[in-house]
Design an enzyme around this catalytic site. Structure first.
Site, short mmCIF file in Angstrom:
data_model
loop_
_atom_site.label_atom_id
_atom_site.label_comp_id
_atom_site.label_asym_id
_atom_site.label_seq_id
_atom_site.Cartn_x
_atom_site.Cartn_y
_atom_site.Cartn_z
N SER A 84 39.98 -26.29 -11.94
CA SER A 84 38.61 -26.66 -12.31
C SER A 84 38.58 -27.58 -13.52
O SER A 84 39.47 -27.53 -14.38
CB SER A 84 37.85 -25.37 -12.63
OG SER A 84 36.66 -25.67 -13.29
N TYR B 211 36.33 -17.96 -17.32
CA TYR B 211 36.58 -18.63 -16.03
C TYR B 211 37.59 -19.76 -16.22
O TYR B 211 38.59 -19.85 -15.51
CB TYR B 211 35.25 -19.17 -15.46
CG TYR B 211 35.45 -20.08 -14.28
CD1 TYR B 211 35.96 -19.59 -13.08
CD2 TYR B 211 35.15 -21.45 -14.36
CE1 TYR B 211 36.16 -20.44 -11.99
CE2 TYR B 211 35.34 -22.29 -13.28
CZ TYR B 211 35.85 -21.78 -12.10
OH TYR B 211 36.06 -22.62 -11.03
#
Ligand SMILES: NC(=O)c1ccc[n+]([C@@H]2O[C@H](COP(=O)([O-])OP(=O)(O)OC[C@H]3O[C@@H](n4cnc5c(N)ncnc54)[C@H](O)[C@@H]3O)[C@@H](O)[C@H]2O)c1
Length: 315
Positions: free
Chosen positions: A127, A152
């Site tokens: 990501s 995350y």
């Protein structure tokens, strides 16, 4: 022809990927645990569409080693695209375990299974969140990524390190793809573009953080799928690539585009900067262009129009 196993197949990106792989005649099988992080009906709808086109999506968790081995053996899998993960930034403050279970423990579980199938090529989702507090833009895959702004991002960074270690020891070919804010039809209800569209249509307030002083490199799903399929075809050693649009857009400009397409004004509520967020994301895609022939083609106006068309037909 490749035999591809897609984890997170009932998810947004997994759904589109399965469809496209099948279209070009690869064998595709999916797995998803159908968790309730967002509307399970949407996951079931994606599954039904995949089933109707002959793609099986098995309900199981990536932490189940035996199921993973069974799927790999029975279907002579040649490639795995690992997309199953706990996504989202805000959810991690109250639900850290979900990230650790799926993104760390589940990821290592998959890597452990691959020790017995070293010829399988692994493509996994990372990501733009790994760039965290970096302020040099655009973000390049060669930049340091050791200051994530949330759990995350930290788990996605951990995935890259874990993957490298397993590649180094077991020589499993791998590509990690750093996706940048992916949007489009069948998209995720937890993401801002989805909530903005929904609330503007329903004449409800939308929350805007940091006076809208933020920008995101929104990347249309079809471009992401092209880059991901190219990674499937080209994985041979260990590489990390950015898949972004290389054209960041300011949040307020982004909202104006949605307003224009809907012919409706948003009711904006301004809120302070949220902890864990990033101010800006901007992908340097030079190496993705060179290695993957990645060339994002969809501008934000066209992409948002396609999303809104789907949204209004579906809801
Ligand atoms: N969409 C984006 O903007 C974006 C950006 C960067 C990275 N990513 C990454 O891309 C991948 C796919 O994202 P997405 O947007 O399709 O998200 P998504 O939430 O729609 O898809 C993920 C799917 O994985 C499943 N899943 C979660 N934990 C699982 C587990 N333990 N076992 C089996 N299935 C499990 C979920 O049910 C879900 O259907 C994720 O790894 C995400 O972190 C997405």
């Amino acid at each position: 022809m490749k035999n591809v196993f897609v984890t997170g197949a009932a998810g947004f990106i997994g759904f589109h990927l399965c469809k496209h792989l099948k279209k070009r005649d690869d064998f595709v099988i999916g797995l998803d645990n159908f968790n309730s992080y967002y509307d399970v009906n949407l996951k079931n709808l994606r599954k039904k569409i995949l089933n109707d086109s002959g793609i099986e999506v098995i309900k199981a968790d990536i932490n189940d080693k035996e199921i993973l081995k069974k799927i790999i053996k029975e279907n002579k899998i040649t490639h795995i695209v690992h997309l199953a993960a706990q996504a989202g930034v805000r959810f991690c403050f109250d639900n850290p375990e979900a990230y650790v279970n799926s993104n760390i423990v589940g990821f290592v579980n998959l890597l452990e299974v691959l020790k017995d199938f070293k010829d399988i090529k692994l493509i996994f989702a990372s990501s733009s969140s790994v760039y965290g507090l970096n302020d040099k833009i655009p973000f390049s895959p060669t930049d340091k990524t050791d200051r994530p702004t949330n759990l995350y991002g930290a788990t996605k960074k951990a995935n890259e390190s874990l993957a490298f270690a397993y590649h180094h020891i077991y020589k499993i070919p791998m590509i990690g793809l750093r996706y940048f804010t992916v949007y489009g039809p069948f998209g995720r209800p937890d993401m801002a573009y989805f909530k903005f569209t929904k609330n503007i249509i329903e004449e409800k307030k939308i929350e805007i953080y940091n006076q809208g002083e933020m920008e995101r490199d929104f990347t249309y799903i079809d471009d992401i799928i092209e880059g991901t399929i190219s990674a499937v075809d080209k994985a041979k050693s260990f590489e990390i690539f950015n898949l972004g649009n290389n054209t960041p857009i300011n949040l307020l400009d982004f909202i104006s585009i949605i307003e224009k397409k809907l012919g409706k004004k948003a009711i904006k509520i301004f809120k302070p900067f949220q902890k864990g967020e990033m101010l800006s994301t901007f992908a340097d895609i030079k190496t993705s262009k060179e290695f993957l022939n990645y060339n994002p083609k969809t501008n934000i106006e066209d992409g948002i129009e396609k999303f809104i068309d789907w949204y209004t037909k579906t809801y």
